[in-house]
Design a protein around this motif. Structure first.
Motif, PDB file in Angstrom:
ATOM      1  N   UNK A   6       0.849  -1.190   0.000  1.00 33.36           N
ATOM      2  CA  UNK A   6       0.000   0.000   0.000  1.00 33.36           C
ATOM      3  C   UNK A   6       0.886   1.242   0.000  1.00 33.36           C
ATOM      4  N   UNK A   7       1.830   1.276   0.898  1.00 35.38           N
ATOM      5  CA  UNK A   7       2.745   2.409   0.980  1.00 35.38           C
ATOM      6  C   UNK A   7       3.576   2.562  -0.280  1.00 35.38           C
ATOM      7  N   UNK A   8       4.002   1.451  -0.842  1.00 37.01           N
ATOM      8  CA  UNK A   8       4.806   1.491  -2.061  1.00 37.01           C
ATOM      9  C   UNK A   8       3.994   2.064  -3.226  1.00 37.01           C
ATOM     10  N   UNK A   9       2.721   1.682  -3.309  1.00 40.01           N
ATOM     11  CA  UNK A   9       1.883   2.205  -4.396  1.00 40.01           C
ATOM     12  C   UNK A   9       1.621   3.699  -4.213  1.00 40.01           C
ATOM     13  N   UNK A  45      -1.934   2.061   8.903  1.00 40.46           N
ATOM     14  CA  UNK A  45      -3.281   1.974   9.438  1.00 40.46           C
ATOM     15  C   UNK A  45      -4.166   3.056   8.812  1.00 40.46           C
ATOM     16  N   UNK A  46      -4.549   2.833   7.563  1.00 43.57           N
ATOM     17  CA  UNK A  46      -5.343   3.872   6.895  1.00 43.57           C
ATOM     18  C   UNK A  46      -6.817   3.826   7.281  1.00 43.57           C
ATOM     19  N   UNK A  47      -7.437   4.982   7.342  1.00 46.68           N
ATOM     20  CA  UNK A  47      -8.886   5.017   7.491  1.00 46.68           C
ATOM     21  C   UNK A  47      -9.466   4.929   6.080  1.00 46.68           C
ATOM     22  N   UNK A  62      -9.292   3.402  -4.357  1.00 42.44           N
ATOM     23  CA  UNK A  62      -8.770   2.869  -3.094  1.00 42.44           C
ATOM     24  C   UNK A  62      -8.512   1.372  -3.233  1.00 42.44           C
ATOM     25  N   UNK A  63      -9.363   0.680  -3.982  1.00 44.46           N
ATOM     26  CA  UNK A  63      -9.151  -0.758  -4.209  1.00 44.46           C
ATOM     27  C   UNK A  63      -7.800  -1.023  -4.855  1.00 44.46           C
ATOM     28  N   UNK A  64      -7.421  -0.178  -5.800  1.00 43.57           N
ATOM     29  CA  UNK A  64      -6.106  -0.350  -6.432  1.00 43.57           C
ATOM     30  C   UNK A  64      -4.992  -0.152  -5.400  1.00 43.57           C
ATOM     31  N   UNK A  65      -5.120   0.888  -4.584  1.00 46.04           N
ATOM     32  CA  UNK A  65      -4.064   1.164  -3.604  1.00 46.04           C
ATOM     33  C   UNK A  65      -3.880   0.010  -2.630  1.00 46.04           C
ATOM     34  N   UNK A  66      -4.977  -0.560  -2.160  1.00 40.41           N
ATOM     35  CA  UNK A  66      -4.852  -1.636  -1.172  1.00 40.41           C
ATOM     36  C   UNK A  66      -4.759  -3.009  -1.814  1.00 40.41           C
ATOM     37  N   UNK A  67      -5.027  -3.081  -3.124  1.00 40.09           N
ATOM     38  CA  UNK A  67      -4.908  -4.355  -3.816  1.00 40.09           C
ATOM     39  C   UNK A  67      -5.950  -5.364  -3.406  1.00 40.09           C
ATOM     40  N   UNK A  68      -7.181  -4.897  -3.115  1.00 36.78           N
ATOM     41  CA  UNK A  68      -8.224  -5.811  -2.645  1.00 36.78           C
ATOM     42  C   UNK A  68      -8.871  -6.602  -3.768  1.00 36.78           C
ATOM     43  N   UNK A  70      -8.318  -7.639  -8.338  1.00 36.15           N
ATOM     44  CA  UNK A  70      -7.333  -7.813  -9.407  1.00 36.15           C
ATOM     45  C   UNK A  70      -7.302  -6.625 -10.360  1.00 36.15           C
ATOM     46  N   UNK A  71      -7.669  -5.472  -9.889  1.00 37.90           N
ATOM     47  CA  UNK A  71      -7.738  -4.279 -10.702  1.00 37.90           C
ATOM     48  C   UNK A  71      -6.342  -3.859 -11.162  1.00 37.90           C
ATOM     49  N   UNK A  72      -6.199  -3.614 -12.465  1.00 38.03           N
ATOM     50  CA  UNK A  72      -4.930  -3.081 -12.959  1.00 38.03           C
ATOM     51  C   UNK A  72      -4.906  -1.581 -12.718  1.00 38.03           C
ATOM     52  N   UNK A  73      -3.759  -1.014 -12.850  1.00 41.25           N
ATOM     53  CA  UNK A  73      -3.658   0.426 -12.654  1.00 41.25           C
ATOM     54  C   UNK A  73      -4.492   1.164 -13.701  1.00 41.25           C
ATOM     55  N   UNK A  74      -4.451   0.710 -14.936  1.00 38.24           N
ATOM     56  CA  UNK A  74      -5.244   1.352 -15.992  1.00 38.24           C
ATOM     57  C   UNK A  74      -6.722   1.295 -15.663  1.00 38.24           C
ATOM     58  N   UNK A  75      -7.201   0.149 -15.195  1.00 39.68           N
ATOM     59  CA  UNK A  75      -8.608   0.030 -14.818  1.00 39.68           C
ATOM     60  C   UNK A  75      -8.928   0.978 -13.662  1.00 39.68           C
ATOM     61  N   UNK A  76      -8.039   1.075 -12.693  1.00 38.74           N
ATOM     62  CA  UNK A  76      -8.247   1.963 -11.549  1.00 38.74           C
ATOM     63  C   UNK A  76      -8.319   3.419 -12.000  1.00 38.74           C
ATOM     64  N   UNK A  77      -7.444   3.800 -12.931  1.00 37.94           N
ATOM     65  CA  UNK A  77      -7.463   5.169 -13.442  1.00 37.94           C
ATOM     66  C   UNK A  77      -8.753   5.440 -14.217  1.00 37.94           C
ATOM     67  N   UNK A  78      -9.206   4.458 -15.001  1.00 35.16           N
ATOM     68  CA  UNK A  78     -10.456   4.625 -15.751  1.00 35.16           C
ATOM     69  C   UNK A  78     -11.646   4.776 -14.811  1.00 35.16           C
TER      70      UNK A  78
END
Length: 109
Positions: A6-9, A45-47, A62-68, A70-78
């Motif tokens: 999460x922090x790395x992303x 410990x994110x809220x 937020x799903x992309x950031x936490x990786x909850x 299989x969303x790709x970055x492109x999908x998250x941006x869209x």
């Protein structure tokens, strides 16, 4: 996904967008120390609310950031773009749709 990803992303997206900790904090309504903790503490410990604000400021979900999922970055941006688009006034959305149609026609030539 482990918590430190999460922090790395967050860190990678922030740096890619050439944002300082202060700038991302201001854009997301967070404090500089909170952003730093998310990027560096293990586990962070994110809220949910703050994470959504940070994701919005970075142009992803937020799903992309936490990786909850299989969303790709492109999908998250869209998805983030569509959410932003959905909040625009009707007349602005109409202009954007017309622009998209024009661009699609140009691509077919």
């Amino acid at each position: 996904m482990t918590q430190n990803k999460l922090g790395a992303r967050i860190n990678a997206l922030r740096r890619e967008k050439k944002l300082t900790l202060d700038q991302l904090a201001a854009a997301s309504g967070s404090s500089k120390s909170y952003i730093w903790e998310l990027e560096n503490k293990n586990p962070p410990r994110p809220s949910a609310e703050k994470l959504a604000d940070i994701a919005k400021a970075l142009g992803v979900t937020a799903d992309y950031l936490i990786g909850s999922d299989d969303q790709t970055r492109t999908q998250a941006e869209d998805i983030a773009f569509f959410r932003q688009y959905s909040e625009l006034p009707d007349d602005t959305r109409k202009v954007l749709r017309e622009m998209a149609e024009s661009l699609a026609k140009m691509g077919k030539k």
